[in-house]
Design a protein around this motif. Sequence first.
Motif, PDB file in Angstrom:
ATOM      1  N   GLU A  38       0.673  -1.106  -0.057  1.00 19.18           N
ATOM      2  CA  GLU A  38       0.010  -0.007   0.018  1.00 19.18           C
ATOM      3  C   GLU A  38       0.920   1.266   0.164  1.00 19.18           C
ATOM      4  O   GLU A  38       0.199   2.341  -0.288  1.00 19.18           O
ATOM      5  CB  GLU A  38      -1.081  -0.068   1.122  1.00 19.18           C
ATOM      6  N   ILE A  39       2.304   1.110   0.315  1.00 17.32           N
ATOM      7  CA  ILE A  39       3.040   2.210   0.120  1.00 17.32           C
ATOM      8  C   ILE A  39       4.239   2.178  -0.803  1.00 17.32           C
ATOM      9  O   ILE A  39       4.747   1.173  -0.277  1.00 17.32           O
ATOM     10  CB  ILE A  39       3.513   2.788   1.373  1.00 17.32           C
ATOM     11  N   ASP A  40       4.479   2.660  -1.954  1.00 19.02           N
ATOM     12  CA  ASP A  40       5.577   2.357  -2.769  1.00 19.02           C
ATOM     13  C   ASP A  40       6.851   3.500  -2.461  1.00 19.02           C
ATOM     14  O   ASP A  40       6.709   4.622  -2.921  1.00 19.02           O
ATOM     15  CB  ASP A  40       5.088   2.586  -4.175  1.00 19.02           C
ATOM     16  N   LEU A  41       7.599   2.859  -1.723  1.00 21.57           N
ATOM     17  CA  LEU A  41       8.856   3.807  -1.437  1.00 21.57           C
ATOM     18  C   LEU A  41       9.874   4.213  -2.540  1.00 21.57           C
ATOM     19  O   LEU A  41      10.262   5.086  -2.528  1.00 21.57           O
ATOM     20  CB  LEU A  41       9.530   3.301  -0.298  1.00 21.57           C
ATOM     21  N   VAL A  42       9.460   3.296  -3.520  1.00 20.90           N
ATOM     22  CA  VAL A  42      10.601   3.593  -4.680  1.00 20.90           C
ATOM     23  C   VAL A  42      10.038   4.904  -5.336  1.00 20.90           C
ATOM     24  O   VAL A  42      10.888   5.515  -6.017  1.00 20.90           O
ATOM     25  CB  VAL A  42      10.386   2.254  -5.569  1.00 20.90           C
ATOM     26  N   LYS A  43       8.769   5.093  -5.393  1.00 21.43           N
ATOM     27  CA  LYS A  43       8.032   6.296  -6.047  1.00 21.43           C
ATOM     28  C   LYS A  43       8.366   7.397  -5.002  1.00 21.43           C
ATOM     29  O   LYS A  43       8.509   8.629  -5.389  1.00 21.43           O
ATOM     30  CB  LYS A  43       6.853   6.100  -6.271  1.00 21.43           C
ATOM     31  N   LEU A  44       8.468   7.120  -3.772  1.00 23.18           N
ATOM     32  CA  LEU A  44       8.423   8.206  -2.602  1.00 23.18           C
ATOM     33  C   LEU A  44       9.890   8.778  -2.356  1.00 23.18           C
ATOM     34  O   LEU A  44      10.048   9.912  -2.223  1.00 23.18           O
ATOM     35  CB  LEU A  44       7.864   7.792  -1.438  1.00 23.18           C
ATOM     36  N   LEU A  45      10.725   8.059  -2.380  1.00 20.70           N
ATOM     37  CA  LEU A  45      12.122   8.209  -1.956  1.00 20.70           C
ATOM     38  C   LEU A  45      13.276   8.002  -3.208  1.00 20.70           C
ATOM     39  O   LEU A  45      13.142   7.551  -4.093  1.00 20.70           O
ATOM     40  CB  LEU A  45      12.692   7.360  -0.753  1.00 20.70           C
ATOM     41  N   PRO A  46      14.389   8.857  -3.202  1.00 19.13           N
ATOM     42  CA  PRO A  46      15.310   8.680  -4.157  1.00 19.13           C
ATOM     43  C   PRO A  46      16.030   7.327  -3.763  1.00 19.13           C
ATOM     44  O   PRO A  46      16.047   7.030  -2.558  1.00 19.13           O
ATOM     45  CB  PRO A  46      16.137   9.942  -3.793  1.00 19.13           C
ATOM     46  N   PRO A  47      16.969   7.030  -4.522  1.00 19.11           N
ATOM     47  CA  PRO A  47      17.730   5.869  -4.370  1.00 19.11           C
ATOM     48  C   PRO A  47      18.817   6.425  -3.299  1.00 19.11           C
ATOM     49  O   PRO A  47      19.344   7.467  -3.315  1.00 19.11           O
ATOM     50  CB  PRO A  47      18.213   5.281  -5.763  1.00 19.11           C
ATOM     51  N   PRO A  48      19.504   5.487  -2.460  1.00 16.92           N
ATOM     52  CA  PRO A  48      20.413   5.611  -1.643  1.00 16.92           C
ATOM     53  C   PRO A  48      21.667   6.143  -2.491  1.00 16.92           C
ATOM     54  O   PRO A  48      21.912   5.885  -3.647  1.00 16.92           O
ATOM     55  CB  PRO A  48      20.648   4.423  -0.902  1.00 16.92           C
ATOM     56  N   PRO A  49      22.327   7.042  -1.685  1.00 13.70           N
ATOM     57  CA  PRO A  49      23.854   7.457  -2.216  1.00 13.70           C
ATOM     58  C   PRO A  49      24.585   6.174  -2.707  1.00 13.70           C
ATOM     59  O   PRO A  49      24.588   5.345  -1.958  1.00 13.70           O
ATOM     60  CB  PRO A  49      24.537   8.596  -1.134  1.00 13.70           C
ATOM     61  N   ALA A  50      25.196   6.398  -3.782  1.00 12.25           N
ATOM     62  CA  ALA A  50      26.304   5.128  -4.130  1.00 12.25           C
ATOM     63  C   ALA A  50      27.544   5.145  -2.986  1.00 12.25           C
ATOM     64  O   ALA A  50      27.819   6.240  -2.495  1.00 12.25           O
ATOM     65  CB  ALA A  50      26.841   5.474  -5.544  1.00 12.25           C
ATOM     66  N   ASN A  51      28.203   3.911  -3.001  1.00 10.87           N
ATOM     67  CA  ASN A  51      29.151   3.660  -1.878  1.00 10.87           C
ATOM     68  C   ASN A  51      30.181   4.611  -2.028  1.00 10.87           C
ATOM     69  O   ASN A  51      30.779   5.076  -1.050  1.00 10.87           O
ATOM     70  CB  ASN A  51      29.488   2.294  -2.132  1.00 10.87           C
ATOM     71  N   ASP A  52      30.644   4.727  -3.242  1.00 11.96           N
ATOM     72  CA  ASP A  52      31.738   5.721  -3.668  1.00 11.96           C
ATOM     73  C   ASP A  52      31.370   7.147  -3.718  1.00 11.96           C
ATOM     74  O   ASP A  52      32.273   8.060  -4.250  1.00 11.96           O
ATOM     75  CB  ASP A  52      32.729   5.300  -4.805  1.00 11.96           C
ATOM     76  N   SER A  53      30.189   7.778  -3.529  1.00 12.48           N
ATOM     77  CA  SER A  53      29.818   9.151  -3.685  1.00 12.48           C
ATOM     78  C   SER A  53      30.404  10.081  -2.750  1.00 12.48           C
ATOM     79  O   SER A  53      30.659   9.642  -1.614  1.00 12.48           O
ATOM     80  CB  SER A  53      28.489   9.218  -3.782  1.00 12.48           C
ATOM     81  N   PRO A  54      30.523  11.346  -2.873  1.00 12.72           N
ATOM     82  CA  PRO A  54      31.008  12.278  -1.954  1.00 12.72           C
ATOM     83  C   PRO A  54      29.927  12.471  -0.711  1.00 12.72           C
ATOM     84  O   PRO A  54      30.574  12.341   0.309  1.00 12.72           O
ATOM     85  CB  PRO A  54      30.866  13.555  -2.625  1.00 12.72           C
ATOM     86  N   GLN A  55      28.904  12.039  -1.117  1.00  9.02           N
ATOM     87  CA  GLN A  55      27.684  12.061   0.248  1.00  9.02           C
ATOM     88  C   GLN A  55      28.095  11.073   1.039  1.00  9.02           C
ATOM     89  O   GLN A  55      27.920  11.151   2.267  1.00  9.02           O
ATOM     90  CB  GLN A  55      26.320  12.106  -0.369  1.00  9.02           C
ATOM     91  N   THR A  56      28.126   9.778   0.587  1.00 10.75           N
ATOM     92  CA  THR A  56      28.569   8.660   1.563  1.00 10.75           C
ATOM     93  C   THR A  56      29.604   8.789   2.053  1.00 10.75           C
ATOM     94  O   THR A  56      29.858   8.752   3.413  1.00 10.75           O
ATOM     95  CB  THR A  56      28.416   7.361   0.762  1.00 10.75           C
ATOM     96  N   LYS A  57      30.836   9.392   1.647  1.00  2.00           N
ATOM     97  CA  LYS A  57      32.122   9.666   2.124  1.00  2.00           C
ATOM     98  C   LYS A  57      31.925  10.723   3.387  1.00  2.00           C
ATOM     99  O   LYS A  57      32.432  10.703   4.313  1.00  2.00           O
ATOM    100  CB  LYS A  57      32.790  10.124   1.352  1.00  2.00           C
ATOM    101  N   ALA A  58      31.003  11.827   3.168  1.00  2.72           N
ATOM    102  CA  ALA A  58      30.710  12.763   4.100  1.00  2.72           C
ATOM    103  C   ALA A  58      30.031  12.240   5.131  1.00  2.72           C
ATOM    104  O   ALA A  58      30.278  12.346   6.230  1.00  2.72           O
ATOM    105  CB  ALA A  58      29.993  13.701   3.244  1.00  2.72           C
ATOM    106  N   GLU A  59      28.967  11.285   4.946  1.00  7.52           N
ATOM    107  CA  GLU A  59      28.214  10.712   6.175  1.00  7.52           C
ATOM    108  C   GLU A  59      28.892   9.871   6.830  1.00  7.52           C
ATOM    109  O   GLU A  59      28.857   9.458   8.058  1.00  7.52           O
ATOM    110  CB  GLU A  59      27.043   9.920   5.432  1.00  7.52           C
ATOM    111  N   LEU A  60      29.925   9.016   5.955  1.00  6.95           N
ATOM    112  CA  LEU A  60      31.012   8.120   6.789  1.00  6.95           C
ATOM    113  C   LEU A  60      31.816   9.027   7.743  1.00  6.95           C
ATOM    114  O   LEU A  60      32.200   8.558   8.923  1.00  6.95           O
ATOM    115  CB  LEU A  60      31.946   7.162   6.029  1.00  6.95           C
TER     116      LEU A  60
END
Length: 244
Positions: A38-60
């Motif tokens: 009843e809730i489609d999160l694929v349509k609601l949320l962006p995909p997660p940041p890629a492992n080697d992305s600047p965002q993941t590195k900043a979050e790490l």
Amino acid sequence: MKVPFMRKLIASILLVSFVACSASVQAREENPFITSKEIDLVKLLPPPPANDSPQTKAELSEILALQAARTPAMVARSQADATEDIWRFADVMGVKFKRDQLPLFAQFFQRVVDSEGAVVDTYKDIWKRPRPFIYSELVKPVVKLSRSGAYPSGHATAGTLMGIVLSNMVPEKRAEIMARAAEYANNRIIGGVHYRSDIETGRITGTVIAARLQTRDDFNTAFDAAKKELRGVLELGPDPADSM
């Protein structure tokens, strides 16, 4: 000579069968109000940041900074908050907020928590974002490990969902309840098992589930009964908003 042996064998078989049956009876069957159908999160949320992305590195980097700064008290708090249930809000709700005094309320909120898992677990399996401690050996978790996908955070979803529903029952404490829900979610980063984006999307998901639940008759009926019981035990009287 063979009779005692046979008796022992039959007794052993009966004992094993009894234990197995007892375990199956004790296992709680989940009963969510709503599921991923009843809730489609694929349509609601962006995909997660890629492992080697600047965002993941900043979050790490954020996780490692918190890891270096966390105190024994922070560790204990994050470990206690690893439990997914409404009683983690007891420090906000007061000494009368106890399971044995609130049977309807407890049953209702178990279904609320079940709803989180019934929605989120499907999409964790779709996105399969590695947990921080799997991505980097520099991360040293202090809470129970999970190998499920990190995105979105089930704890952040559940904490937000519980906070919204509970604050709708006790609007007098809304600010304190939602602050506690935010802390509950953030403790997953402190514990070393989630990234910031896992938490942020968990809060979005919890908010969406809460809004969707309020459109369901079965939820509203159970909510009203649980709210009445809670406010009675806490000696708050009727919610003023109900008379408006």
